[in-house]
Design a protein around this motif. Structure first.
Motif: not given
Length: 328
Positions: A10-13, A45-46, A250-252
């Motif tokens: 899991v990474v940033r965009k 994303l957040n 989208q935010f999650h």
């Protein structure tokens, strides 16, 4: 590990033609690629201030970046077949090289991203970390990070130029040492990939692709042809060979394996993984995430209040003694 089990980083965009624009996320990505470990990407994303990103999910095992030593050290310690540094991390120049990468070069890139740019909107850091947030929140978080970096290096209006020169001088020394050490080899140590290669390559890729042509740090890196060759070769073999992943805007919240995997856009799945019981760390992270937005809104109010008070105080000082001024 079961055959149908999906391992997730899991990474940033993704941005700037890279699978992720965050150097820490990118170094973890490259490390797993070097280790030829099968995984898919998911994008967080957040919560740009979260020090748990990147994190890795392997079955019931979850490793976060804020654990001791960082994510790569967790992978080396806990995941079989992923320790690329075995047998070379005890070499005499290892510690010195790692120190240059994680201090001098990391500091120089952070300076360019948050302080060296002309305003938050033109900074690659805003694109990488904050552009998916509401504008006021992203702007304030960017300013807060910039203030933190200035405080870390003791940068003031009076010594800003001297500190800037010092940061770039150290970065240039690090590039020179790395260039000499690499020579014509394919990797930094024993002609085989290691975590230090992943860390440097992440730095080099972001420097060359995210920073503008006017960047001082970028120009200093371009002076070393073998380092540039090293970075470009890595990009061709490890990144260009696979399509750049896309992401859903989208935010999650992170911390739930079933949630993050269901939104992964880097690979398709035909089977869903049975829901597993969350670890205590995941429960804590999810509970904290529920209050993140509210906490950041409070931070915005406090930040603006402090800045307003500071400006008022500066005006009072100027009114009290007109013979002195402050250069901004």
């Amino acid at each position: 590990m079961a055959e149908n089990e999906i391992n997730t980083l899991v990474v940033r965009k993704p941005c700037f033609g890279l699978p992720t624009g965050c150097t820490q996320c990118l170094s973890a990505y490259l490390y797993l690629k070097f280790a030829q470990f099968s995984f898919q990407l998911d994008f967080h994303l957040n919560y740009p201030d979260s020090d748990q990103i990147p994190y890795f999910e392997l079955g019931d095992y979850v490793a976060y970046n804020n654990e001791k030593g960082g994510l790569i050290e967790c992978l080396k310690r806990d995941v079989g077949g992923v320790d690329l540094d075995s047998g070379i991390s005890s070499l005499p120049d290892w510690i010195q090289t790692k120190a240059m990468l994680t201090t001098w070069l990391a500091d120089a890139l952070a300076y360019e991203l948050w302080v060296g740019s002309e305003g938050y909107s033109s900074s690659p850091a805003y694109t990488i970390y904050y552009s998916d947030l509401p504008w006021p929140l992203g702007k304030v978080l960017f300013w807060r990070k910039a203030c933190w970096i200035k405080q870390k290096h003791g940068i003031t209006n009076e010594n800003a130029e001297l500190k800037k020169e010092e940061i770039y001088r150290r970065a240039n020394s690090a590039y020179g040492a790395l260039s000499t050490w690499l020579g014509e080899q394919s990797y930094l140590f024993e002609n085989r990939p290691s975590s230090l290669d992943a860390i440097f390559l992440a730095h080099g890729l972001v420097t060359l692709q995210a920073l503008p042509e006017s960047s001082v740090l970028r120009s200093k890196l371009l002076e070393h042809a073998n380092l540039v060759r090293f970075v470009q070769q890595c990009k061709t073999e490890l990144i260009d060979a696979s399509p750049t992943p896309t992401y859903v805007r989208q935010f999650h919240t992170a911390g739930s394996s079933s949630t993050s995997r269901s939104r992964s856009t880097s690979s398709s799945k035909t089977k869903s993984k049975p829901k597993r019981e969350k670890t205590e760390e995941e429960k804590t992270f999810k509970r904290r995430s529920k209050y993140f937005v509210a906490a950041q809104l409070v931070a915005v109010v406090v930040f603006l209040t402090i800045m307003t008070s500071f400006d008022d105080a500066a005006v009072d000082l100027d009114d009290a003694d007109g013979s002195y001024g402050y250069d901004e």
